[in-house]
Each structure stands twice: as structure tokens, then as C-alpha cells.
Write a protein that holds these residues in place. Structure first.
Motif, mmCIF file in Angstrom:
data_model
loop_
_atom_site.group_PDB
_atom_site.id
_atom_site.type_symbol
_atom_site.label_atom_id
_atom_site.label_comp_id
_atom_site.label_asym_id
_atom_site.label_seq_id
_atom_site.Cartn_x
_atom_site.Cartn_y
_atom_site.Cartn_z
ATOM 1 N N PHE A 53 34.505 -126.211 28.179
ATOM 2 C CA PHE A 53 33.759 -126.437 26.932
ATOM 3 C C PHE A 53 32.275 -126.674 27.193
ATOM 4 O O PHE A 53 31.440 -126.386 26.324
ATOM 5 N N LEU A 54 31.927 -127.187 28.372
ATOM 6 C CA LEU A 54 30.516 -127.290 28.729
ATOM 7 C C LEU A 54 29.900 -125.897 28.862
ATOM 8 O O LEU A 54 28.796 -125.636 28.361
ATOM 9 N N CYS A 55 30.609 -124.988 29.554
ATOM 10 C CA CYS A 55 30.124 -123.610 29.675
ATOM 11 C C CYS A 55 30.074 -122.931 28.311
ATOM 12 O O CYS A 55 29.127 -122.186 28.013
ATOM 13 N N ALA A 56 31.091 -123.177 27.489
ATOM 14 C CA ALA A 56 31.105 -122.582 26.146
ATOM 15 C C ALA A 56 29.933 -123.088 25.306
ATOM 16 O O ALA A 56 29.339 -122.326 24.530
ATOM 17 N N ASP A 57 29.582 -124.364 25.482
ATOM 18 C CA ASP A 57 28.461 -124.922 24.732
ATOM 19 C C ASP A 57 27.154 -124.256 25.145
ATOM 20 O O ASP A 57 26.331 -123.900 24.299
ATOM 21 N N ALA A 58 26.965 -124.084 26.464
ATOM 22 C CA ALA A 58 25.750 -123.412 26.943
ATOM 23 C C ALA A 58 25.729 -121.941 26.538
ATOM 24 O O ALA A 58 24.662 -121.379 26.264
ATOM 25 N N PHE A 59 26.904 -121.317 26.495
ATOM 26 C CA PHE A 59 26.995 -119.904 26.118
ATOM 27 C C PHE A 59 26.734 -119.710 24.627
ATOM 28 O O PHE A 59 26.010 -118.790 24.217
ATOM 29 N N LEU A 60 27.321 -120.572 23.791
ATOM 30 C CA LEU A 60 27.104 -120.474 22.346
ATOM 31 C C LEU A 60 25.660 -120.776 21.968
ATOM 32 O O LEU A 60 25.163 -120.277 20.954
ATOM 33 N N TYR A 61 24.996 -121.577 22.778
ATOM 34 C CA TYR A 61 23.591 -121.901 22.516
ATOM 35 C C TYR A 61 22.732 -120.643 22.472
ATOM 36 O O TYR A 61 21.797 -120.536 21.661
ATOM 37 N N ILE A 62 23.049 -119.648 23.313
ATOM 38 C CA ILE A 62 22.270 -118.411 23.357
ATOM 39 C C ILE A 62 22.354 -117.673 22.024
ATOM 40 O O ILE A 62 21.373 -117.084 21.560
ATOM 41 N N PHE A 63 23.510 -117.718 21.356
ATOM 42 C CA PHE A 63 23.724 -116.949 20.129
ATOM 43 C C PHE A 63 23.376 -117.723 18.868
ATOM 44 O O PHE A 63 23.178 -117.107 17.814
ATOM 45 N N THR A 64 23.339 -119.032 18.932
ATOM 46 C CA THR A 64 23.213 -119.833 17.712
ATOM 47 C C THR A 64 21.858 -120.542 17.607
ATOM 48 O O THR A 64 21.044 -120.201 16.749
ATOM 49 N N LEU A 65 21.617 -121.506 18.470
ATOM 50 C CA LEU A 65 20.420 -122.337 18.334
ATOM 51 C C LEU A 65 19.182 -121.710 18.958
ATOM 52 O O LEU A 65 18.065 -121.970 18.490
ATOM 53 N N LEU A 66 19.351 -120.899 19.999
ATOM 54 C CA LEU A 66 18.180 -120.294 20.637
ATOM 55 C C LEU A 66 17.388 -119.401 19.672
ATOM 56 O O LEU A 66 16.149 -119.508 19.635
ATOM 57 N N ALA A 335 23.693 -124.230 34.612
ATOM 58 C CA ALA A 335 23.497 -123.104 35.523
ATOM 59 C C ALA A 335 23.313 -123.593 36.962
ATOM 60 O O ALA A 335 23.859 -123.003 37.901
ATOM 61 N N ARG A 336 22.556 -124.663 37.139
ATOM 62 C CA ARG A 336 22.331 -125.169 38.490
ATOM 63 C C ARG A 336 23.588 -125.826 39.054
ATOM 64 O O ARG A 336 23.901 -125.693 40.231
ATOM 65 N N ARG A 337 24.300 -126.568 38.212
ATOM 66 C CA ARG A 337 25.450 -127.327 38.688
ATOM 67 C C ARG A 337 26.637 -126.423 38.993
ATOM 68 O O ARG A 337 27.337 -126.594 39.987
ATOM 69 N N MET A 338 26.912 -125.449 38.109
ATOM 70 C CA MET A 338 28.118 -124.625 38.228
ATOM 71 C C MET A 338 27.838 -123.211 38.707
ATOM 72 O O MET A 338 28.775 -122.473 39.012
ATOM 73 N N GLY A 339 26.585 -122.804 38.727
ATOM 74 C CA GLY A 339 26.290 -121.419 39.048
ATOM 75 C C GLY A 339 26.529 -120.479 37.891
ATOM 76 O O GLY A 339 26.583 -119.261 38.075
ATOM 77 N N PHE A 340 26.703 -121.025 36.675
ATOM 78 C CA PHE A 340 26.946 -120.216 35.489
ATOM 79 C C PHE A 340 25.624 -119.989 34.762
ATOM 80 O O PHE A 340 25.036 -120.913 34.209
ATOM 81 N N ILE A 341 25.162 -118.729 34.763
ATOM 82 C CA ILE A 341 23.925 -118.369 34.083
ATOM 83 C C ILE A 341 24.303 -117.556 32.847
ATOM 84 O O ILE A 341 24.797 -116.422 32.968
ATOM 85 N N PRO A 342 24.113 -118.092 31.650
ATOM 86 C CA PRO A 342 24.650 -117.435 30.448
ATOM 87 C C PRO A 342 23.893 -116.198 29.993
ATOM 88 O O PRO A 342 24.457 -115.377 29.275
#
Length: 462
Positions: A53-66, A335-342
Motif C-alpha cells: 500500500f505504500l508503493c500503491a500510494d506513491a504510484f497513485l500520486y503520479i495519476f491523482t495529486l501530481l 524510491a530510495r528505500r525500496m528501489g521502486f521508481i513510479p
């Protein structure tokens, strides 16, 4: 023994006794190991669900709030000069980073239009099974390598664009960093597209042999992990990697389902035909993760409670990003902690959705707008729940005081040089400049909050 005989030997074997309490510590330790292995699935899945859900939150941020933040930054950019603004900053640093992210997203999406997904799919489909298996493994390695360098490129761009500048021409340095960032996101998007195409070919093969081979590759991962020495920091890195891989796999499965549904004119019967294969891929990921972590903790005497510490560390990132003195955005922290760059994954998903779903007419645009509002609602609810859970985890771990500490710098303290034989001490990744003073006094990274996904701990990155 006097007068040995076969009868006496048999009687002794049948009546001989022993007392386990004579070695109570040993058997108690063995029993605790069994209990730890039984607790691992529950504790690991708690961490995995929270990280997902942390990754999903960062991923949804790109489509919604950004997009909304970019619009607010543009509004400020065009209205403040008209109001006679004479301050030193036209845009806040966070707004500059939002503008750069939005611009990178738009440029990479425009460039992806020139990449033919169908041609790539048929090109991959024409290869042999063994060749595709090798290609898929190479793509996984390339994804890890490019991810380790990608966030550094983006961080360099953000800092170059927002750092205080004495001369106006110093801003020219942003251009090469921006070009590198756009190139990275585009290349990474292409790489993920090839991964999705290979997975799509595996799903559509008649005998499912490629899908079986790709799933068996997950079990090969067990052999390469469980028989190695692991410290707590190494296991933290592996846990973050597993969270990222699981979330990325789910997004790739979504892309495969969208492409297949488009080819079959959105026939729901075909979706039901895809679900068993999707379930097999998801189940294999879960089973492999549980087995891998259970044996790693068993062989290295790591308690199951360590996953609560990992969860608290991830929660700390979320809570600290909401502070008034925050020094990074939460999506960058993930992205830094998990290596997940959305960003690359978001570019590919937008490209696939735009090519799979045809929007025509006022009703279609109304549905798109309602879908966007639903995504915003989901993002806000997810953020609220995550923030509440994170506050609870941080409080349980007694980490509230660290929220008000300033981020430590590389030259803030000097301690003893870490021993080469001590695997719990972490060094800087290769390629980063090391000052002369740090060569003599390099502070060890024993705190989980200082461990990024691609930080070398001991003698390897897990």
C-alpha cells in the motif's frame, strides 16, 4: 560389561532411557526456531501488505495529486509576475520538482507513442522458449541495475534545479540533468514494456511452458538466498526488494490483462480464462517469499519480530515526509528505500491504457472524469489510513524523537572505521566520492533508517 551376549544387548536396546531435560537449552532453542518459522508467514505478510500500500500510494500520486500540484505551480508561475511579485523565489522547491516530474512524464509519454507495442509483442513471440527465458532473466538484472542509477539521476536533477544559485547562468546546468532524467525514464519504460510483452507471450502460449519456466525461476531464487549469511540490514534490503517486485508484478499482470482484453474485444469470458494463470503467478510469488524468509531467519537466528522493526522504519519515512521540516517527497523516499521508481511504470501504464481504451464522445469523457475522481478518492483514503497506521507503528517503536532530528550529513560525526570482516557495517556504494577524512573514519550504518535499497551492507547488496 562381563559376559556380553546378544540377549543382554537386545534387552539394553529395548529398555535404555534418556532425559531431554539434561540438555534443556538446546531443545528449547530448537522449539523456538520452529515457532519462529511458523510466525514468519504472518509477520512477513503484514510487512508485505503495508509495503504494497505504500508503493500503491506513491504510484497513485503520479495519476491523482501530481497533475493538480503541477496546475497549482503553473497558476503561481503565471499569476505572481502579474501581481508585482519581487521575492527571491518564484516557485517553491517542491513546486519546481513537481513541474519537472510532470514535464518528464509528458515528454516520455509522447516518446512512447513512437514505440509499437504490437510489433514488439510479435517480435518476442517469434523467439524460442529458452531464448525468452534468458531474455526475461536479463531484463530482471537490467531493471535492478537501471533502478539503482535512476533515482540518483532524478535526485541530482531535483537538487540542481532547486539549490541556491549566485548567478543566473548557473541554471543552465539543469538542462543536461533534465536530458539525462528524460532518457532514463524513457529507457526504463521500454525495458518494463519488454518485460510485460514477454509475460504476455507466456500467458498466450498454447502449452504454458514459458509461464511454467518463468514461475520456476522464482524457486531458483530460494537456492541463491537461503544458504548465505544474512544480517538484519541485508534482510531489510531483501524485504524491500520483495515488496517492490511484488507490486511491479501486479502492475505487469494488469497490463497483460488489459492487452488481452483489448484483443478479445473486452469479452468477460476471456478474463475468466486468464484468472487461473494470474492466480498461479501471484501464488508462486507469495509461496517463494514465505519459504525464502522462513529459512533465512532460521539459518541466521533472526527473530520474527524484526519484521515489525522493518515496518516501523517504512512508517517513519511516511510520517517524516508529512512534517513541516521534511526534506524529501514521500514518493522519492519510497524510491530510495525500496528501489521502486513510479515514473517509468506510470508512463507505460498510461501508454497501454490510452491504446487499449478508446475515449469518444461526451459520455466517455464524463466516465473518465468520474474514474479520475474515484482514483483521487482512493488515493486520499489510502493516504489517511496509511498515515494513521504509520503513527501507531512509529509510536510502538519509540521513534517519535527521531521525527524532530535534523537529517545527518556525511561529515557530521566520526567514529571508528568499520571492520572488513563485520558484515553488519555498511559502506557507501561504489562510484560515490569519498573524502580523505572518511577513508580513516567512516561511520557505520547500523540504523535501519540509513539503509537504502542499493546501499552495500557487509559485502553485498541483497
Amino acid at each position: 560389561v562381563s559376559n556380553p551376549s546378544l540377549t543382554r544387548f537386545i534387552c539394553a536396546e529395548l529398555t535404555r532411557g534418556y532425559f531431554l531435560e539434561h540438555n534443556e537449552a538446546k531443545y528449547t532453542e530448537r522449539r523456538e526456531r520452529v515457532y519462529t518459522c511458523m510466525r514468519i508467514p504472518k509477520e512477513l505478510e503484514k510487512l508485505m501488505i503495508f509495503g504494497f500500500f505504500l508503493c500503491a500510494d506513491a504510484f497513485l500520486y503520479i495519476f491523482t495529486l501530481l497533475p493538480l500540484r503541477v496546475l497549482l505551480a503553473l497558476l503561481r508561475l503565471f499569476t505572481l509576475p502579474c501581481c508585482g511579485f519581487s521575492g527571491s523565489r518564484l516557485l517553491q522547491p517542491a513546486q519546481v520538482c513537481d513541474m519537472l516530474k510532470g514535464l518528464i512524464l509528458v515528454l516520455c509519454f509522447s516518446m512512447m507513442h513512437y514505440v509499437d507495442y504490437s510489433m514488439m509483442y510479435h517480435l518476442i513471440r517469434g523467439q524460442s522458449v529458452i531464448k525468452l527465458y534468458i531474455i526475461y532473466n536479463m531484463l530482471e538484472v537490467a531493471d535492478r541495475l537501471i533502478s539503482s542509477f535512476g533515482q540518483d539521476i532524478l535526485d541530482a536533477l531535483y537538487w540542481t534545479a532547486t539549490e541556491p544559485k549566485e548567478r543566473k547562468r548557473d541554471s543552465i546546468g539543469v538542462i543536461p540533468h533534465f536530458v539525462m532524467a528524460v532518457s532514463y525514464v524513457f529507457i526504463h519504460s521500454i525495458l518494463i514494456m519488454v518485460q510485460a510483452s514477454t509475460l504476455n507471450v507466456a500467458f498466450n502460449s498454447h502449452n504454458k511452458s514459458l509461464l511454467t519456466i518463468m514461475m520456476s525461476n522464482n524457486f531458483v531464487e530460494i537456492k541463491g538466498s537461503v544458504f548465505k549469511k544474512f544480517e538484519k540490514n541485508n534482510l531489510f534490503q531483501m524485504s524491500n526488494s520483495d515488496i517492490k517486485e511484488r507490486f511491479t508484478s501486479y502492475v505487469l499482470l494488469l497490463i497483460v490483462c488489459l492487452r488481452n482484453m483489448e484483443q478479445f474485444s473486452w469479452n468477460p469470458d476471456h478474463l475468466w480464462a486468464l484468472l487461473p494463470d494470474v492466480f498461479m503467478v501471484v501464488a508462486s510469488e507469495v509461496v517463494v517469499d514465505v519459504i525464502k524468509h522462513a529459512f533465512i531467519t532460521k539459518f541466521n537466528d533472526i527473530p520474527a519480530d524484526v519484521y515489525s522493526e522493518y515496518r516501523a522504519s517504512l512508517a517513519f519515512d511516511l510520517v517524516s515526509s508529512r512534517q513541516t521540516n521534511a526534506y524529501t517527497d514521500y514518493s522519492d523516499s519510497v524510491a530510495r528505500r525500496m528501489g521502486f521508481i513510479p515514473l517509468p511504470l506510470a508512463v507505460l501504464l498510461i501508454r497501454v491504457v490510452m491504446s487499449s481504451v478508446k475515449v469518444q464522445g461526451a459520455l466517455s469523457y464524463t466516465c473518465v472524469f468520474l474514474f479520475y475522481l474515484g482514483l483521487v478518492t482512493l488515493k486520499v483514503l489510502n493516504s489517511i489510513v496509511l498515515l494513521g497506521k504509520s503513527c501507531v507503528y512509529v509510536k510502538r517503536a519509540n521513534m517519535e524523537d527521531k521525527l524532530f532530528e535534523k537529517p545527518s550529513t556525511s561529515s557530521s560525526s566520526s567514529t571508528k572505521s568499520p571492520s572488513k570482516t563485520d558484515p553488519s557495517r555498511c559502506a557507501k556504494p561504489p562510484g560515490e566520492p569519498i573524502e580523505a577524512s572518511e577513508l580513516k573514519h567512516k561511520p557505520p550504518k547500523n540504523d535501519l533508517l540509513e539503509i537504502d535499497r542499493f546501499t552495500i551492507c557487509g559485502n553485498r547488496i541483497d
